[in-house]
Design a protein around this motif. Structure first.
Motif, PDB file in Angstrom:
ATOM      1  N   GLU A 117       0.835  -1.211   0.000  1.00  0.00           N
ATOM      2  CA  GLU A 117       0.000   0.000   0.000  1.00  0.00           C
ATOM      3  C   GLU A 117       0.867   1.257   0.000  1.00  0.00           C
ATOM      4  N   ALA A 118       1.898   1.249   0.815  1.00  0.00           N
ATOM      5  CA  ALA A 118       2.769   2.426   0.903  1.00  0.00           C
ATOM      6  C   ALA A 118       3.522   2.654  -0.404  1.00  0.00           C
ATOM      7  N   ALA A 119       4.032   1.567  -0.995  1.00  0.00           N
ATOM      8  CA  ALA A 119       4.768   1.705  -2.254  1.00  0.00           C
ATOM      9  C   ALA A 119       3.862   2.190  -3.380  1.00  0.00           C
ATOM     10  N   GLN A 120       2.659   1.644  -3.458  1.00  0.00           N
ATOM     11  CA  GLN A 120       1.716   2.064  -4.489  1.00  0.00           C
ATOM     12  C   GLN A 120       1.335   3.533  -4.330  1.00  0.00           C
ATOM     13  N   ARG A 121       1.172   3.975  -3.076  1.00  0.00           N
ATOM     14  CA  ARG A 121       0.842   5.381  -2.844  1.00  0.00           C
ATOM     15  C   ARG A 121       1.998   6.279  -3.280  1.00  0.00           C
ATOM     16  N   GLU A 126      13.037   5.447  -4.690  1.00  0.00           N
ATOM     17  CA  GLU A 126      12.774   4.483  -3.617  1.00  0.00           C
ATOM     18  C   GLU A 126      11.401   3.833  -3.764  1.00  0.00           C
ATOM     19  N   GLY A 127      10.442   4.560  -4.331  1.00  0.00           N
ATOM     20  CA  GLY A 127       9.127   3.967  -4.553  1.00  0.00           C
ATOM     21  C   GLY A 127       9.201   2.781  -5.491  1.00  0.00           C
ATOM     22  N   ASN A 128       9.909   2.944  -6.613  1.00  0.00           N
ATOM     23  CA  ASN A 128      10.068   1.836  -7.550  1.00  0.00           C
ATOM     24  C   ASN A 128      10.920   0.721  -6.968  1.00  0.00           C
ATOM     25  N   THR A 129      11.933   1.081  -6.191  1.00  0.00           N
ATOM     26  CA  THR A 129      12.786   0.060  -5.573  1.00  0.00           C
ATOM     27  C   THR A 129      11.992  -0.777  -4.582  1.00  0.00           C
ATOM     28  N   ALA A 130      11.247  -0.118  -3.713  1.00  0.00           N
ATOM     29  CA  ALA A 130      10.447  -0.849  -2.726  1.00  0.00           C
ATOM     30  C   ALA A 130       9.417  -1.743  -3.410  1.00  0.00           C
ATOM     31  N   TYR A 131       8.753  -1.198  -4.423  1.00  0.00           N
ATOM     32  CA  TYR A 131       7.733  -1.976  -5.129  1.00  0.00           C
ATOM     33  C   TYR A 131       8.369  -3.179  -5.829  1.00  0.00           C
ATOM     34  N   PHE A 187      11.115  -4.824  -4.867  1.00  0.00           N
ATOM     35  CA  PHE A 187      11.430  -5.828  -3.845  1.00  0.00           C
ATOM     36  C   PHE A 187      10.184  -6.624  -3.470  1.00  0.00           C
ATOM     37  N   LEU A 188       9.073  -5.922  -3.318  1.00  0.00           N
ATOM     38  CA  LEU A 188       7.825  -6.574  -2.932  1.00  0.00           C
ATOM     39  C   LEU A 188       7.315  -7.500  -4.030  1.00  0.00           C
ATOM     40  N   LEU A 189       7.427  -7.062  -5.275  1.00  0.00           N
ATOM     41  CA  LEU A 189       7.010  -7.915  -6.390  1.00  0.00           C
ATOM     42  C   LEU A 189       7.887  -9.158  -6.477  1.00  0.00           C
ATOM     43  N   ALA A 190       9.175  -8.999  -6.251  1.00  0.00           N
ATOM     44  CA  ALA A 190      10.080 -10.153  -6.279  1.00  0.00           C
ATOM     45  C   ALA A 190       9.725 -11.135  -5.167  1.00  0.00           C
ATOM     46  N   ALA A 191       9.401 -10.608  -3.980  1.00  0.00           N
ATOM     47  CA  ALA A 191       9.015 -11.482  -2.870  1.00  0.00           C
ATOM     48  C   ALA A 191       7.708 -12.208  -3.158  1.00  0.00           C
ATOM     49  N   SER A 192       6.886 -11.614  -4.045  1.00  0.00           N
ATOM     50  CA  SER A 192       5.609 -12.233  -4.430  1.00  0.00           C
ATOM     51  C   SER A 192       5.748 -13.092  -5.680  1.00  0.00           C
ATOM     52  N   ARG A 193       7.011 -13.323  -6.099  1.00  0.00           N
ATOM     53  CA  ARG A 193       7.314 -14.169  -7.268  1.00  0.00           C
ATOM     54  C   ARG A 193       6.778 -13.587  -8.570  1.00  0.00           C
ATOM     55  N   ARG A 194       6.682 -12.283  -8.632  1.00  0.00           N
ATOM     56  CA  ARG A 194       6.312 -11.607  -9.881  1.00  0.00           C
ATOM     57  C   ARG A 194       7.578 -10.967 -10.458  1.00  0.00           C
ATOM     58  N   SER A 195       8.437 -11.844 -10.949  1.00  0.00           N
ATOM     59  CA  SER A 195       9.797 -11.449 -11.296  1.00  0.00           C
ATOM     60  C   SER A 195       9.855 -10.452 -12.443  1.00  0.00           C
ATOM     61  N   ASP A 196       9.034 -10.664 -13.470  1.00  0.00           N
ATOM     62  CA  ASP A 196       9.082  -9.760 -14.624  1.00  0.00           C
ATOM     63  C   ASP A 196       8.671  -8.340 -14.243  1.00  0.00           C
ATOM     64  N   GLN A 197       7.626  -8.235 -13.429  1.00  0.00           N
ATOM     65  CA  GLN A 197       7.208  -6.908 -12.972  1.00  0.00           C
ATOM     66  C   GLN A 197       8.270  -6.288 -12.071  1.00  0.00           C
ATOM     67  N   ALA A 198       8.894  -7.122 -11.253  1.00  0.00           N
ATOM     68  CA  ALA A 198       9.968  -6.623 -10.386  1.00  0.00           C
ATOM     69  C   ALA A 198      11.099  -6.047 -11.224  1.00  0.00           C
ATOM     70  N   LEU A 199      11.486  -6.764 -12.269  1.00  0.00           N
ATOM     71  CA  LEU A 199      12.558  -6.276 -13.143  1.00  0.00           C
ATOM     72  C   LEU A 199      12.185  -4.938 -13.771  1.00  0.00           C
ATOM     73  N   ASP A 200      10.932  -4.806 -14.173  1.00  0.00           N
ATOM     74  CA  ASP A 200      10.486  -3.557 -14.788  1.00  0.00           C
ATOM     75  C   ASP A 200      10.661  -2.388 -13.824  1.00  0.00           C
ATOM     76  N   HIS A 201      10.306  -2.591 -12.565  1.00  0.00           N
ATOM     77  CA  HIS A 201      10.415  -1.494 -11.602  1.00  0.00           C
ATOM     78  C   HIS A 201      11.860  -1.253 -11.177  1.00  0.00           C
ATOM     79  N   PHE A 202      12.702  -2.287 -11.173  1.00  0.00           N
ATOM     80  CA  PHE A 202      14.128  -2.046 -10.921  1.00  0.00           C
ATOM     81  C   PHE A 202      14.732  -1.222 -12.062  1.00  0.00           C
ATOM     82  N   LYS A 203      14.265  -1.471 -13.281  1.00  0.00           N
ATOM     83  CA  LYS A 203      14.740  -0.674 -14.422  1.00  0.00           C
ATOM     84  C   LYS A 203      14.298   0.786 -14.282  1.00  0.00           C
ATOM     85  N   ARG A 204      13.054   0.984 -13.831  1.00  0.00           N
ATOM     86  CA  ARG A 204      12.575   2.356 -13.633  1.00  0.00           C
ATOM     87  C   ARG A 204      13.380   3.069 -12.560  1.00  0.00           C
TER      88      ARG A 204
END
Length: 415
Positions: free
Chosen positions: A201-205, A215-220, A222-239
């Motif tokens: 919730e905090a990252a999305q806000r 930091e918003g994209n970084t936190a999001y 990390f959370l996506l990676a922990a939820s096994r959504r690796s492709d989305q995690a990579l996208d936000h690490f790139k951002r």
């Protein structure tokens, strides 16, 4: 201009009608005129002293160093940040903070630069402490300022004091609810506390308020990676990396995620993405021992052990005090059954790490170091290493490897 620099007509030859008198009186009049002109000239020099002095000094080869203003120092700090030169940014913001110690924005940026530099090298512990010191000073001076609490939160996150960080961030959000920074920092704090629902919730806000937030994209991510959504995690690490392409640490996050996903899927393209991310860092900083060591680990993981060894060797050549490089160099030698070289690397690593607290030591330098001696048939040297690490480590993997070595040595002693 002072009145003494004017010609007083009531005292002049013209005012007294003496101009047309005999020539013997003209000498005194000329002298008065010359004296008045000299005084005027001196007045002009003093008036323009600040402009004239540098030119005079330059004529004699003397160069003055101008005093930097608060605004200029802060501007230079910002420019250095966007160039990726965090040490220069810290130097400029430190100067600005000395001139304006109560300026929230300047001290905020100074603390943030210290946090960012702490990511570039695990040994930059002093940067973490400095960030919190500055943040605490801001909170003490401005107890109703949301940005002061926000940067305090971030500094506490970096020191793994996540419960305290969450409290500071929530106070910041109560004061500045539309600022993305405390929301992003809160997401990082909750991530560390494994409170993933509220972290999301905090990252999305934070990203609603600023889609490009570092930091918003970084936190999001990390959370996506922990939820096994690796492709989305990579996208936000790139951002996150795109926020400032001259910063080093976002590339390490991107590379780590790409390598983990690539190894899991057997995807060579993702493995190459990780290698390219580390190469990007080296393109900016050819002496980044963290990047060389990370490349060593990456090549080791994908089976390129010669390349792994070369990169770890480069790291220890650049900085012989960097223990992660010795740890990985030792493990590469160990896996290649080059036990004598492995022993040398692990011995160096242990000697360096013995000086730091146990929780941050490279436990592999003990477990694999002992196993390397064991592989050379030298349990006499292996056993003290095993006993040492068992006395302080909490690593399940280190305990497992060490117990295995102890069992082998005990069996050999019984035969």
């Amino acid at each position: 201009m002072p009145h003494d620099y004017y010609i007083r007509r009531n005292h002049s030859a013209l005012g007294k009608g003496l101009v047309f008198r005999e020539r013997r009186r003209r000498g005194r009049s000329a002298l008065l005129i010359l004296l008045s002109l000299a005084l005027l000239g001196m007045g002009a020099v003093f008036w323009q002293l600040n402009a004239i002095q540098p030119m005079v000094l330059a004529a004699f080869g003397v160069v003055q160093t101008p005093t930097m203003t608060v605004i200029e120092a802060a501007r230079q700090g910002d420019l250095a940040f966007w160039r990726g030169n965090l040490s220069a940014a810290i130097a400029h913001y430190t100067h600005a903070a000395r001139l304006a110690p109560s300026n929230v924005d300047i001290v905020y940026e100074l603390a943030r630069m210290h946090i960012y530099r702490s990511f570039d090298d695990e040994r930059n512990i002093a940067d973490r402490d400095a960030a919190l010191t500055y943040a605490d000073q801001l909170v003490a001076a401005h107890p109703r300022n949301g940005r002061a609490f926000a940067i305090q939160c971030y500094a506490l996150v970096r020191l793994a004091r996540s419960e305290e960080a969450a409290q500071a961030c929530n106070r910041a959000i109560a004061l500045i609810p539309e600022d993305p920074n405390p929301h992003a920092y809160l997401a990082l704090a909750y991530y560390d506390l494994a409170r993933y629902d509220v972290a999301f919730e905090a990252a999305q806000r934070a990203l609603q308020l600023d889609p490009n937030h570092l930091e918003g994209n970084t936190a999001y991510a990390f959370l996506l990676a922990a939820s096994r959504r690796s492709d989305q995690a990579l996208d936000h690490f790139k951002r996150a990396a795109a926020y400032n392409t001259r910063l080093e640490f976002p590339y390490f996050n991107l590379a780590a995620q790409a390598l983990a996903t690539g190894l899991q899927r057997g995807d060579q393209a993702l493995n190459l993405l990780a290698v390219n991310a580390y190469d990007t860092v080296l393109g900016m900083n050819r002496r980044s021992v963290k990047a060389y060591t990370s490349l060593c680990r990456a090549y080791f993981a994908i089976g390129e052990r010669n390349l792994a060894r070369d990169n770890c060797r480069t790291a220890v050549d650049i900085d012989p005090s960097y223990t992660p490089a010795w740890r990985w160099l030792g493990e590469v030698h160990y896996r290649l059954m080059e036990y004598e070289q492995a022993v040398e690397a692990f011995d160096t690593c242990r000697a360096l790490d013995a000086q730091v607290p146990a929780p941050v030591r490279q436990t592999e330098c003990w477990s694999y170091g002992g196993l390397a001696y064991l592989s050379l048939g030298d349990c006499r040297r292996a056993m003290p290493i095993f006993n040492d690490v068992l006395a302080w480590t909490t690593s399940a993997r280190a305990i497992e490897l060490t117990n295995k070595g102890v069992a082998i040595c005990n069996q050999r002693a019984g035969n």
